[in-house]
Scaffold this active site. Structure first.
Site, PDB file in Angstrom:
ATOM      1  N   ARG A  73     -10.114   0.199   8.631  1.00 57.14           N
ATOM      2  CA  ARG A  73      -9.502  -1.085   8.953  1.00 57.14           C
ATOM      3  C   ARG A  73     -10.415  -1.979   9.776  1.00 57.14           C
ATOM      4  O   ARG A  73     -10.031  -3.094  10.122  1.00 57.14           O
ATOM      5  CB  ARG A  73      -8.241  -0.811   9.772  1.00 57.14           C
ATOM      6  CG  ARG A  73      -6.936  -1.147   9.075  1.00 57.14           C
ATOM      7  CD  ARG A  73      -5.882  -1.059  10.142  1.00 57.14           C
ATOM      8  NE  ARG A  73      -4.598  -1.565   9.842  1.00 57.14           N
ATOM      9  CZ  ARG A  73      -3.621  -0.875   9.254  1.00 57.14           C
ATOM     10  NH1 ARG A  73      -3.819   0.313   8.790  1.00 57.14           N
ATOM     11  NH2 ARG A  73      -2.442  -1.419   9.130  1.00 57.14           N
ATOM     12  N   ARG A  80      10.868  -0.538  11.616  1.00 55.51           N
ATOM     13  CA  ARG A  80       9.782  -0.358  12.574  1.00 55.51           C
ATOM     14  C   ARG A  80       9.812  -1.470  13.612  1.00 55.51           C
ATOM     15  O   ARG A  80      10.012  -2.634  13.265  1.00 55.51           O
ATOM     16  CB  ARG A  80       8.430  -0.396  11.838  1.00 55.51           C
ATOM     17  CG  ARG A  80       8.076   0.896  11.171  1.00 55.51           C
ATOM     18  CD  ARG A  80       6.903   0.788  10.230  1.00 55.51           C
ATOM     19  NE  ARG A  80       5.744   0.058  10.750  1.00 55.51           N
ATOM     20  CZ  ARG A  80       4.603  -0.101  10.083  1.00 55.51           C
ATOM     21  NH1 ARG A  80       4.476   0.426   8.864  1.00 55.51           N
ATOM     22  NH2 ARG A  80       3.607  -0.778  10.611  1.00 55.51           N
ATOM     23  N   LYS A 102       0.833  -1.210   0.000  1.00 58.03           N
ATOM     24  CA  LYS A 102       0.000   0.000   0.000  1.00 58.03           C
ATOM     25  C   LYS A 102       0.871   1.266   0.000  1.00 58.03           C
ATOM     26  O   LYS A 102       0.708   2.138  -0.849  1.00 58.03           O
ATOM     27  CB  LYS A 102      -0.945   0.005   1.216  1.00 58.03           C
ATOM     28  CG  LYS A 102      -1.876  -1.212   1.269  1.00 58.03           C
ATOM     29  CD  LYS A 102      -2.815  -1.183   2.453  1.00 58.03           C
ATOM     30  CE  LYS A 102      -2.154  -1.309   3.815  1.00 58.03           C
ATOM     31  NZ  LYS A 102      -1.468  -2.594   4.065  1.00 58.03           N
ATOM     32  N   ARG A 120      11.464  -5.136   5.706  1.00 53.89           N
ATOM     33  CA  ARG A 120      11.068  -3.754   5.403  1.00 53.89           C
ATOM     34  C   ARG A 120      11.862  -2.751   6.235  1.00 53.89           C
ATOM     35  O   ARG A 120      12.156  -2.956   7.397  1.00 53.89           O
ATOM     36  CB  ARG A 120       9.570  -3.564   5.680  1.00 53.89           C
ATOM     37  CG  ARG A 120       9.146  -2.096   5.560  1.00 53.89           C
ATOM     38  CD  ARG A 120       7.671  -1.946   5.376  1.00 53.89           C
ATOM     39  NE  ARG A 120       6.912  -2.290   6.578  1.00 53.89           N
ATOM     40  CZ  ARG A 120       5.585  -2.229   6.639  1.00 53.89           C
ATOM     41  NH1 ARG A 120       4.882  -1.838   5.583  1.00 53.89           N
ATOM     42  NH2 ARG A 120       4.964  -2.563   7.748  1.00 53.89           N
ATOM     43  N   ARG A 136      -0.163  -9.188  13.667  1.00 56.49           N
ATOM     44  CA  ARG A 136      -0.854  -8.254  12.770  1.00 56.49           C
ATOM     45  C   ARG A 136      -1.626  -9.011  11.685  1.00 56.49           C
ATOM     46  O   ARG A 136      -2.680  -8.549  11.255  1.00 56.49           O
ATOM     47  CB  ARG A 136       0.147  -7.259  12.181  1.00 56.49           C
ATOM     48  CG  ARG A 136       0.556  -6.204  13.213  1.00 56.49           C
ATOM     49  CD  ARG A 136       1.883  -5.566  12.908  1.00 56.49           C
ATOM     50  NE  ARG A 136       1.895  -4.834  11.666  1.00 56.49           N
ATOM     51  CZ  ARG A 136       2.974  -4.644  10.919  1.00 56.49           C
ATOM     52  NH1 ARG A 136       4.131  -5.131  11.304  1.00 56.49           N
ATOM     53  NH2 ARG A 136       2.895  -3.960   9.821  1.00 56.49           N
TER      54      ARG A 136
HETATM   55  P1  ADP Z   1       0.938  -1.753   7.697  1.00 58.55           P
HETATM   56  O1  ADP Z   1       2.138  -1.238   6.988  1.00 58.55           O
HETATM   57  O2  ADP Z   1       1.132  -3.034   8.385  1.00 58.55           O
HETATM   58  O3  ADP Z   1      -0.289  -1.793   6.827  1.00 58.55           O
HETATM   59  P2  ADP Z   1       0.358   0.750   9.079  1.00 58.55           P
HETATM   60  O4  ADP Z   1       1.555   1.580   8.997  1.00 58.55           O
HETATM   61  O5  ADP Z   1      -0.796   1.072   8.186  1.00 58.55           O
HETATM   62  O6  ADP Z   1       0.732  -0.784   8.946  1.00 58.55           O
HETATM   63  O7  ADP Z   1      -0.201   0.756  10.570  1.00 58.55           O
HETATM   64  C1  ADP Z   1       0.657   0.541  11.666  1.00 58.55           C
HETATM   65  C2  ADP Z   1      -0.176   0.457  12.951  1.00 58.55           C
HETATM   66  O8  ADP Z   1      -0.910   1.691  13.139  1.00 58.55           O
HETATM   67  C3  ADP Z   1      -1.256  -0.614  12.955  1.00 58.55           C
HETATM   68  O9  ADP Z   1      -0.743  -1.882  13.346  1.00 58.55           O
HETATM   69  C4  ADP Z   1      -2.233  -0.056  13.990  1.00 58.55           C
HETATM   70  O10 ADP Z   1      -1.765  -0.235  15.303  1.00 58.55           O
HETATM   71  C5  ADP Z   1      -2.187   1.430  13.691  1.00 58.55           C
HETATM   72  N1  ADP Z   1      -3.219   1.839  12.705  1.00 58.55           N
HETATM   73  C6  ADP Z   1      -3.011   2.385  11.473  1.00 58.55           C
HETATM   74  N2  ADP Z   1      -4.170   2.632  10.847  1.00 58.55           N
HETATM   75  C7  ADP Z   1      -5.150   2.238  11.705  1.00 58.55           C
HETATM   76  C8  ADP Z   1      -6.583   2.231  11.649  1.00 58.55           C
HETATM   77  N3  ADP Z   1      -7.253   2.675  10.581  1.00 58.55           N
HETATM   78  N4  ADP Z   1      -7.245   1.747  12.721  1.00 58.55           N
HETATM   79  C9  ADP Z   1      -6.611   1.300  13.814  1.00 58.55           C
HETATM   80  N5  ADP Z   1      -5.278   1.276  13.930  1.00 58.55           N
HETATM   81  C10 ADP Z   1      -4.541   1.735  12.899  1.00 58.55           C
HETATM   82  P1  ADP Z   2       2.028  -1.891   3.270  1.00 59.56           P
HETATM   83  O1  ADP Z   2       2.019  -0.381   3.246  1.00 59.56           O
HETATM   84  O2  ADP Z   2       0.867  -2.486   2.531  1.00 59.56           O
HETATM   85  O3  ADP Z   2       2.170  -2.459   4.652  1.00 59.56           O
HETATM   86  P2  ADP Z   2       4.653  -1.591   1.975  1.00 59.56           P
HETATM   87  O4  ADP Z   2       4.329  -0.746   0.806  1.00 59.56           O
HETATM   88  O5  ADP Z   2       5.309  -0.943   3.148  1.00 59.56           O
HETATM   89  O6  ADP Z   2       3.308  -2.382   2.477  1.00 59.56           O
HETATM   90  O7  ADP Z   2       5.525  -2.821   1.469  1.00 59.56           O
HETATM   91  C1  ADP Z   2       6.007  -3.811   2.375  1.00 59.56           C
HETATM   92  C2  ADP Z   2       7.390  -4.280   1.944  1.00 59.56           C
HETATM   93  O8  ADP Z   2       7.288  -4.999   0.708  1.00 59.56           O
HETATM   94  C3  ADP Z   2       8.379  -3.144   1.694  1.00 59.56           C
HETATM   95  O9  ADP Z   2       9.630  -3.557   2.175  1.00 59.56           O
HETATM   96  C4  ADP Z   2       8.374  -2.974   0.180  1.00 59.56           C
HETATM   97  O10 ADP Z   2       9.644  -2.532  -0.281  1.00 59.56           O
HETATM   98  C5  ADP Z   2       8.076  -4.392  -0.305  1.00 59.56           C
HETATM   99  N1  ADP Z   2       7.263  -4.415  -1.528  1.00 59.56           N
HETATM  100  C6  ADP Z   2       6.227  -3.593  -1.859  1.00 59.56           C
HETATM  101  N2  ADP Z   2       5.696  -3.928  -3.067  1.00 59.56           N
HETATM  102  C7  ADP Z   2       6.410  -5.000  -3.497  1.00 59.56           C
HETATM  103  C8  ADP Z   2       6.334  -5.810  -4.703  1.00 59.56           C
HETATM  104  N3  ADP Z   2       5.418  -5.597  -5.655  1.00 59.56           N
HETATM  105  N4  ADP Z   2       7.217  -6.830  -4.806  1.00 59.56           N
HETATM  106  C9  ADP Z   2       8.138  -7.068  -3.838  1.00 59.56           C
HETATM  107  N5  ADP Z   2       8.261  -6.340  -2.693  1.00 59.56           N
HETATM  108  C10 ADP Z   2       7.407  -5.320  -2.529  1.00 59.56           C
END
Ligand code: ADP
Ligand code: ADP
Ligand code: ZN
Length: 215
Positions: free
Chosen positions: A89, A161, A14, A128, A172
């Site tokens: 979420r 992180r 994302k 990551r 998660r």
């Molecule tokens: P990921 O990369 O795993 O999708 P995020 O960076 O979006 O994680 O979120 C990290 C943490 O922030 C989540 O594990 C949660 O604790 C909190 N968080 C983010 N967005 C939300 C939401 N919409 N509702 C509740 N908690 C959230």
């Molecule tokens: P999210 O925001 O959904 O939690 P991220 O965008 O942070 O996910 O991506 C999670 C990890 O996967 C990062 O280390 C990123 O560099 C890697 N990644 C993202 N897209 C791809 C892809 N299409 N193929 C391989 N690795 C990817």
């Protein structure tokens, strides 16, 4: 005008896709995770509350999330639309948000659901790294920054992180499966879901998203 939600499990890509989408459609990228991490870093009251949950891989309570996002999308830079990353979420958040949009005469255009299986997600998340300043994601093996530890875009510090440890990641996944995955059915029912194969290269995923979103 594009009002878009990015849905998908942790590590689906994302954050990685968000920059390109926001640029292409000229809309702000709003990541609730980034907003919470900024608050944790600043030590704000919201950050202090959110941290307890984030550290355990749990969701921050709905009542701390909805108003925050709903206020944010009323700001001027969202007049042309917005890209929500990580919100909603839970079903509660989705319903609350729908009611809010209705009260403002707005409607979402699309919910982009990036699909990736857990065995592919795990190494993505444990490898990551993210920029502490702008939130841009990297990966130690597949997408390292040009200079180790330094963000290509803003020069910020690239770090791991705390919640990307294997133990917290597994938590998660459980939280995603129980609380977030029901949104797939919810947005399918309203005809807004755009499923994307997230197990392709970053560029291929981007092209598929753009094809679904249109001009
Ligand atoms: P990921 O990369 O795993 O999708 P995020 O960076 O979006 O994680 O979120 C990290 C943490 O922030 C989540 O594990 C949660 O604790 C909190 N968080 C983010 N967005 C939300 C939401 N919409 N509702 C509740 N908690 C959230
Ligand atoms: P999210 O925001 O959904 O939690 P991220 O965008 O942070 O996910 O991506 C999670 C990890 O996967 C990062 O280390 C990123 O560099 C890697 N990644 C993202 N897209 C791809 C892809 N299409 N193929 C391989 N690795 C990817
Ligand atoms: Zn940066």
């Amino acid at each position: 005008m594009k009002r878009v939600v990015l849905l998908g499990p942790p590590g689906a890509g994302k954050g990685t896709q968000a920059t390109g989408i926001a640029e292409k459609y000229n809309i702000p990228h709003i990541s609730t995770g980034d907003i919470f991490r900024a608050n944790v870093k600043e030590g704000t009251p919201l950050g202090k509350k959110a941290k307890e949950y984030m550290d355990q891989g749990l969701l921050v309570p709905d009542e701390l999330v909805c108003d925050l996002v709903e206020d944010r999308i009323m700001q001027e830079d969202c007049a042309n639309g917005y890209l929500l990353d990580g919100f909603p979420r839970t079903l509660f958040q989705a319903e609350h948000f729908d009611n809010f949009l209705k009260s403002k005469g707005q409607e979402l255009d699309s919910v982009v659901d990036i699909e990736v299986s857990e065995d592919v997600l795990l190494p993505r998340l444990t490898g990551r790294r993210v920029c502490r300043n702008c939130g841009r994601p990297y990966h130690v093996i597949t997408m390292p920054p040009k200079v180790e530890g330094v963000c290509d875009v803003c020069g910020g510090e690239v770090y791991q992180r705390a919640d990307d440890s294997e133990e917290t990641v597994l938590n998660r996944f459980k939280v995603y499966n129980e609380q977030t995955s029901p949104l797939i059915e919810y947005y399918t029912a309203s005809g807004k879901l755009a499923p994307i194969n997230g197990e392709q290269s970053q560029a291929e995923v981007f092209d598929e998203i753009c094809a679904k979103l249109g001009d």
